[in-house]
Design a protein around this motif. Structure first.
Motif, PDB file in Angstrom:
ATOM      1  N   GLY A   1       0.811  -1.214   0.000  1.00  0.00           N
ATOM      2  CA  GLY A   1       0.000   0.000   0.000  1.00  0.00           C
ATOM      3  C   GLY A   1       0.837   1.253   0.000  1.00  0.00           C
ATOM      4  O   GLY A   1       2.002   1.234  -0.387  1.00  0.00           O
ATOM      5  N   SER A   2       0.196   2.337   0.453  1.00  0.00           N
ATOM      6  CA  SER A   2       0.824   3.652   0.384  1.00  0.00           C
ATOM      7  C   SER A   2       1.611   3.969   1.647  1.00  0.00           C
ATOM      8  O   SER A   2       1.104   3.814   2.764  1.00  0.00           O
ATOM      9  CB  SER A   2      -0.260   4.716   0.178  1.00  0.00           C
ATOM     10  OG  SER A   2       0.255   5.984   0.473  1.00  0.00           O
ATOM     11  N   GLU A   3       2.814   4.459   1.457  1.00  0.00           N
ATOM     12  CA  GLU A   3       3.667   4.891   2.561  1.00  0.00           C
ATOM     13  C   GLU A   3       3.041   6.077   3.312  1.00  0.00           C
ATOM     14  O   GLU A   3       3.376   6.348   4.458  1.00  0.00           O
ATOM     15  CB  GLU A   3       5.035   5.283   1.963  1.00  0.00           C
ATOM     16  CG  GLU A   3       6.087   5.605   2.959  1.00  0.00           C
ATOM     17  CD  GLU A   3       7.488   5.105   2.549  1.00  0.00           C
ATOM     18  OE1 GLU A   3       7.677   4.667   1.396  1.00  0.00           O
ATOM     19  OE2 GLU A   3       8.376   5.151   3.407  1.00  0.00           O
ATOM     20  N   ASN A   4       2.114   6.797   2.622  1.00  0.00           N
ATOM     21  CA  ASN A   4       1.490   7.982   3.244  1.00  0.00           C
ATOM     22  C   ASN A   4       0.042   7.732   3.644  1.00  0.00           C
ATOM     23  O   ASN A   4      -0.726   8.680   3.817  1.00  0.00           O
ATOM     24  CB  ASN A   4       1.517   9.161   2.259  1.00  0.00           C
ATOM     25  CG  ASN A   4       2.909   9.453   1.790  1.00  0.00           C
ATOM     26  OD1 ASN A   4       3.823   9.557   2.612  1.00  0.00           O
ATOM     27  ND2 ASN A   4       3.099   9.537   0.477  1.00  0.00           N
ATOM     28  N   ALA A   5      -0.325   6.476   3.801  1.00  0.00           N
ATOM     29  CA  ALA A   5      -1.733   6.161   4.066  1.00  0.00           C
ATOM     30  C   ALA A   5      -2.204   6.724   5.404  1.00  0.00           C
ATOM     31  O   ALA A   5      -1.482   6.677   6.393  1.00  0.00           O
ATOM     32  CB  ALA A   5      -1.917   4.641   4.055  1.00  0.00           C
TER      33      ALA A   5
ATOM     34  N   ASN B   1      -4.159   0.187  -2.735  1.00  0.00           N
ATOM     35  CA  ASN B   1      -3.006   1.072  -2.940  1.00  0.00           C
ATOM     36  C   ASN B   1      -3.120   2.404  -2.198  1.00  0.00           C
ATOM     37  O   ASN B   1      -2.143   3.132  -2.060  1.00  0.00           O
ATOM     38  CB  ASN B   1      -2.808   1.363  -4.441  1.00  0.00           C
ATOM     39  CG  ASN B   1      -2.484   0.097  -5.191  1.00  0.00           C
ATOM     40  OD1 ASN B   1      -1.833  -0.791  -4.637  1.00  0.00           O
ATOM     41  ND2 ASN B   1      -2.957  -0.019  -6.428  1.00  0.00           N
ATOM     42  N   GLU B   2      -4.337   2.706  -1.732  1.00  0.00           N
ATOM     43  CA  GLU B   2      -4.549   3.980  -1.027  1.00  0.00           C
ATOM     44  C   GLU B   2      -4.464   3.834   0.485  1.00  0.00           C
ATOM     45  O   GLU B   2      -4.508   4.821   1.211  1.00  0.00           O
ATOM     46  CB  GLU B   2      -5.914   4.557  -1.397  1.00  0.00           C
ATOM     47  CG  GLU B   2      -6.012   4.960  -2.846  1.00  0.00           C
ATOM     48  CD  GLU B   2      -7.440   5.263  -3.242  1.00  0.00           C
ATOM     49  OE1 GLU B   2      -7.763   6.454  -3.390  1.00  0.00           O
ATOM     50  OE2 GLU B   2      -8.231   4.305  -3.378  1.00  0.00           O
TER      51      GLU B   2
ATOM     52  N   TYR C   1      -2.745   1.095   3.801  1.00  0.00           N
ATOM     53  CA  TYR C   1      -1.592   0.202   3.972  1.00  0.00           C
ATOM     54  C   TYR C   1      -2.069  -1.042   4.699  1.00  0.00           C
ATOM     55  O   TYR C   1      -2.857  -0.952   5.647  1.00  0.00           O
ATOM     56  CB  TYR C   1      -0.456   0.885   4.751  1.00  0.00           C
ATOM     57  CG  TYR C   1       0.838   0.117   4.582  1.00  0.00           C
ATOM     58  CD1 TYR C   1       1.674   0.361   3.495  1.00  0.00           C
ATOM     59  CD2 TYR C   1       1.195  -0.897   5.477  1.00  0.00           C
ATOM     60  CE1 TYR C   1       2.836  -0.373   3.304  1.00  0.00           C
ATOM     61  CE2 TYR C   1       2.360  -1.632   5.292  1.00  0.00           C
ATOM     62  CZ  TYR C   1       3.166  -1.357   4.195  1.00  0.00           C
ATOM     63  OH  TYR C   1       4.310  -2.087   4.001  1.00  0.00           O
TER      64      TYR C   1
ATOM     65  N   ILE D   1       4.709   5.023   8.520  1.00  0.00           N
ATOM     66  CA  ILE D   1       3.501   5.363   7.749  1.00  0.00           C
ATOM     67  C   ILE D   1       2.713   6.469   8.461  1.00  0.00           C
ATOM     68  O   ILE D   1       2.102   7.305   7.825  1.00  0.00           O
ATOM     69  CB  ILE D   1       2.642   4.092   7.522  1.00  0.00           C
ATOM     70  CG1 ILE D   1       3.422   3.108   6.640  1.00  0.00           C
ATOM     71  CG2 ILE D   1       1.289   4.416   6.876  1.00  0.00           C
ATOM     72  CD1 ILE D   1       2.967   1.672   6.751  1.00  0.00           C
TER      73      ILE D   1
END
Ligand code: URA
Length: 197
Positions: A31-35, A75-76, A78, A112
């Motif tokens: 997923g996203s590191e910035n979730a 993907n949006e 984590y 994250i």
């Protein structure tokens, strides 16, 4: 500063517990590191161990559907597990395995910095709340963590086995959607229960 990818590269040959012997690979997370929203399950199963990605089997397909129901993709957010290696015959993780793997999970959380962590099922909920709670009593309620809220929900595998769990999970996803839509302020520092919302 280390990226998640670099962190994964550093731990992918981990031998801190005996699960290293039976695994195909470490299942780190996706997923996203910035979730803002993170999901934490229990442990990789057969397909996750084969593919190196959490929640890709039947439970994962349900998780993807539930995410889609609130307008999100994997993907949006984590997605990770309490332990990163598959236990033999998918047995429950042992306390020493959880302890060995916990620093990896907490490092992921720190990197994250999600606003909400959804724990999936009893195991993840007990680890994150550090309490021997039952998911049937705490699901759908938000708890203040240090810098994030903890929002326990049923494990999708439990929902595949019992219809009532599926309804509860669907309802909790709707609560999650409302919670996200309202905007999430950081919780108070004390890890106290915030109650129903
Ligand atoms: N169940 C989990 O808890 N995690 C996975 O990755 C797959 C199934």
């Amino acid at each position: 500063m280390e990226t998640l990818r670099e962190f994964y590269e550093r731990i992918k040959d981990c031998r801190k517990c005996p699960l290293a012997k039976g695994r195909t690979q470490v299942v780190f997370g996706v997923g996203s590191e910035n979730a803002d929203l993170m999901f934490i399950g229990e442990a990789p199963g057969y397909y996750e161990d084969q593919q190196g990605e959490p929640f890709v089997g039947a439970a994962g397909q349900l998780l993807d559907k539930l995410l889609a129901s609130i307008g999100l993709t994997r993907n949006e957010v984590y997605i990770a597990n309490i332990i990163k290696c598959r236990p033999p015959q998918n047995r429950d993780p042992l306390p020493e395995e959880v302890e060995a793997c916990k620093p990896y999970l907490y490092k992921q959380i720190e990197m994250i910095a999600p606003k909400i962590i959804c724990t999936l099922g009893n195991h993840a909920t007990r680890v994150l709340l550090n309490k021997n709670v039952s998911i049937s009593r705490v699901h759908g309620r938000k708890f203040g963590g240090n810098n994030y809220y903890i929002f326990p929900i049923y494990h999708p595998a439990a929902a595949l086995h019992m219809r009532t769990n599926l309804s509860a999970l669907e309802e909790d996803f709707l609560k999650l959607k409302e919670f996200l839509a309202r905007g999430v302020e950081p919780p108070p520092k004390e890890p106290e229960q915030m109650g129903l919302f």
